[in-house]
Scaffold this active site. Structure first.
Site, PDB file in Angstrom:
ATOM      1  N   HIS A   1      56.326 -21.549  82.210  1.00 37.83           N
ATOM      2  CA  HIS A   1      55.588 -21.718  82.933  1.00 37.83           C
ATOM      3  C   HIS A   1      55.601 -23.179  83.709  1.00 37.83           C
ATOM      4  CE1 HIS A   1      52.262 -22.045  86.339  1.00 37.83           C
ATOM      5  NE2 HIS A   1      51.459 -21.976  85.456  1.00 37.83           N
TER       6      HIS A   1
ATOM      7  N   HIS B   1      48.815 -27.408  80.042  1.00 32.75           N
ATOM      8  CA  HIS B   1      49.846 -27.077  80.707  1.00 32.75           C
ATOM      9  C   HIS B   1      51.091 -27.481  79.819  1.00 32.75           C
ATOM     10  CE1 HIS B   1      47.255 -24.903  83.552  1.00 32.75           C
ATOM     11  NE2 HIS B   1      48.471 -23.970  83.468  1.00 32.75           N
TER      12      HIS B   1
ATOM     13  N   HIS C   1      44.925 -13.580  83.085  1.00 40.86           N
ATOM     14  CA  HIS C   1      46.447 -13.758  82.875  1.00 40.86           C
ATOM     15  C   HIS C   1      46.998 -14.584  81.873  1.00 40.86           C
ATOM     16  CE1 HIS C   1      46.185 -17.394  85.600  1.00 40.86           C
ATOM     17  NE2 HIS C   1      47.217 -17.728  84.961  1.00 40.86           N
TER      18      HIS C   1
HETATM   19  C1  23J Z   1      50.455 -24.029  88.931  1.00 39.52           C
HETATM   20  C2  23J Z   1      50.153 -25.283  89.408  1.00 39.52           C
HETATM   21  C3  23J Z   1      49.000 -25.907  88.611  1.00 39.52           C
HETATM   22  C4  23J Z   1      48.302 -25.011  87.766  1.00 39.52           C
HETATM   23  C5  23J Z   1      48.651 -23.613  87.527  1.00 39.52           C
HETATM   24  C6  23J Z   1      49.613 -23.152  88.014  1.00 39.52           C
HETATM   25  C7  23J Z   1      47.541 -22.794  86.778  1.00 39.52           C
HETATM   26  O1  23J Z   1      46.551 -23.049  86.350  1.00 39.52           O
HETATM   27  C8  23J Z   1      48.255 -21.638  85.944  1.00 39.52           C
HETATM   28  O2  23J Z   1      47.670 -20.371  86.511  1.00 39.52           O
HETATM   29  O3  23J Z   1      48.716 -21.778  85.129  1.00 39.52           O
HETATM   30  S1  23J Z   1      46.774 -25.755  87.220  1.00 39.52           S
HETATM   31 MN    MN Z   2      48.518 -19.424  85.014  1.00 37.66          MN
END
Ligand code: 23J
Ligand code: MN
Length: 259
Positions: free
Chosen positions: A81, A209, A75
């Site tokens: 995000h 992130h 993905h």
């Molecule tokens: C939400 C919270 C923490 C993480 C993630 C998503 C992901 O790795 C992602 O799929 O973006 S670490």
């Molecule tokens: Mn992701």
């Protein structure tokens, strides 16, 4: 015209001198999904139910209903995000300029290191050592961490231990280097997410992130087949679904490579 670059590309694809490599995992109910500790909400797994299959309720056709979390399987992570990217203009799956879904890749082969240490961290020094062999990471490139992780199956893929997941990823200073000194388009990985398994303990937490999305860059997770790519010279095609306001999307990631 033989001088037309696109005509040359079409001819090269037809002759097989450029080939298309699939960097995607299969999507199925057993596709591994990241698990977050309480009190955080969980992403749903992939589900599929048949609508009809050449039967009474659809004699001439076969089709399914599917549902899944945006961040399931191979993905694409969009800037919105992460909270740091929430105000990035054109930061959701439907608003990102489509020209950004075609970009070159630098592939960092760390398979041996990750086999020896499941918590291997890619560092600035590691990228500088790669550059000494392969040249400077061009602005606008993907950096892909080839860890060999896509060959793991079952529990070994998420690799959750008592202290949380143990999977490779970049350390904080490596992410800073990619963003501030190399102007990459994003970071891609074979693991379930772009951050290392232990990155919840890094400073800042989840630096990949935090910094990639906070500066309008992208992520690719659960990639496969990176061992079919050269260290430089592959062109990645990474269009997410055009989900309105989407934070990411399953993606059929393709690479064009010189055969
Ligand atoms: C939400 C919270 C923490 C993480 C993630 C998503 C992901 O790795 C992602 O799929 O973006 S670490
Ligand atoms: Mn992701």
């Amino acid at each position: 015209m033989s001088t037309d670059v696109l005509a040359q590309l079409i001819a090269s694809l037809a002759s097989g001198s450029i080939k298309v490599v699939d960097l995607s995992q299969n999507l199925s109910p057993s596709t591994p999904v990241i698990g977050l500790p309480p009190p955080f909400a969980q992403s749903a797994p992939f589900r599929m139910e048949t609508i009809s299959r050449y039967d009474d309720v659809g004699p001439g056709w076969y089709w399914n209903n599917i549902s899944l979390g945006e961040h399931t399987g191979t993905h694409f992570d969009a800037p919105i995000h992460w909270v740091t990217g929430r105000d990035i203009p054109a930061g959701s799956t439907d608003t990102i300029a489509p020209g950004r879904f075609a970009a070159p890749a630098c592939v960092i082969d760390c398979e041996a290191e990750c086999a020896a240490d499941a918590g291997f961290l890619l560092t600035r020094a590691g990228l500088l050592a790669w550059e000494a062999k392969h040249g400077r990471i061009p602005a606008g490139s993907w950096v892909l961490l080839r860890s060999g992780w896509s060959k793991r199956a079952g529990d070994a893929f998420l690799n959750v231990g008592e202290g949380g997941p143990v999977t490779p990823g970049p350390d904080t200073d490596c992410v800073r280097f990619m963003v501030e000194e190399r102007d990459v388009i994003g970071f891609g990985t074979e693991t379930v997410g772009t951050d290392a398994g232990q990155a919840f303990m890094f400073e800042p937490a989840f630096p990949c992130h935090t910094m990639m999305h906070g500066s309008g860059r992208f992520g690719l997770a659960s990639l496969a087949g990176l061992d079919q790519l050269p260290p430089t010279g592959a062109l990645l095609i990474t269009p997410p679904l055009k989900i309105e306001g989407g934070s990411g999307s399953p993606c059929r990631v393709l690479a064009l490579v010189t055969a």
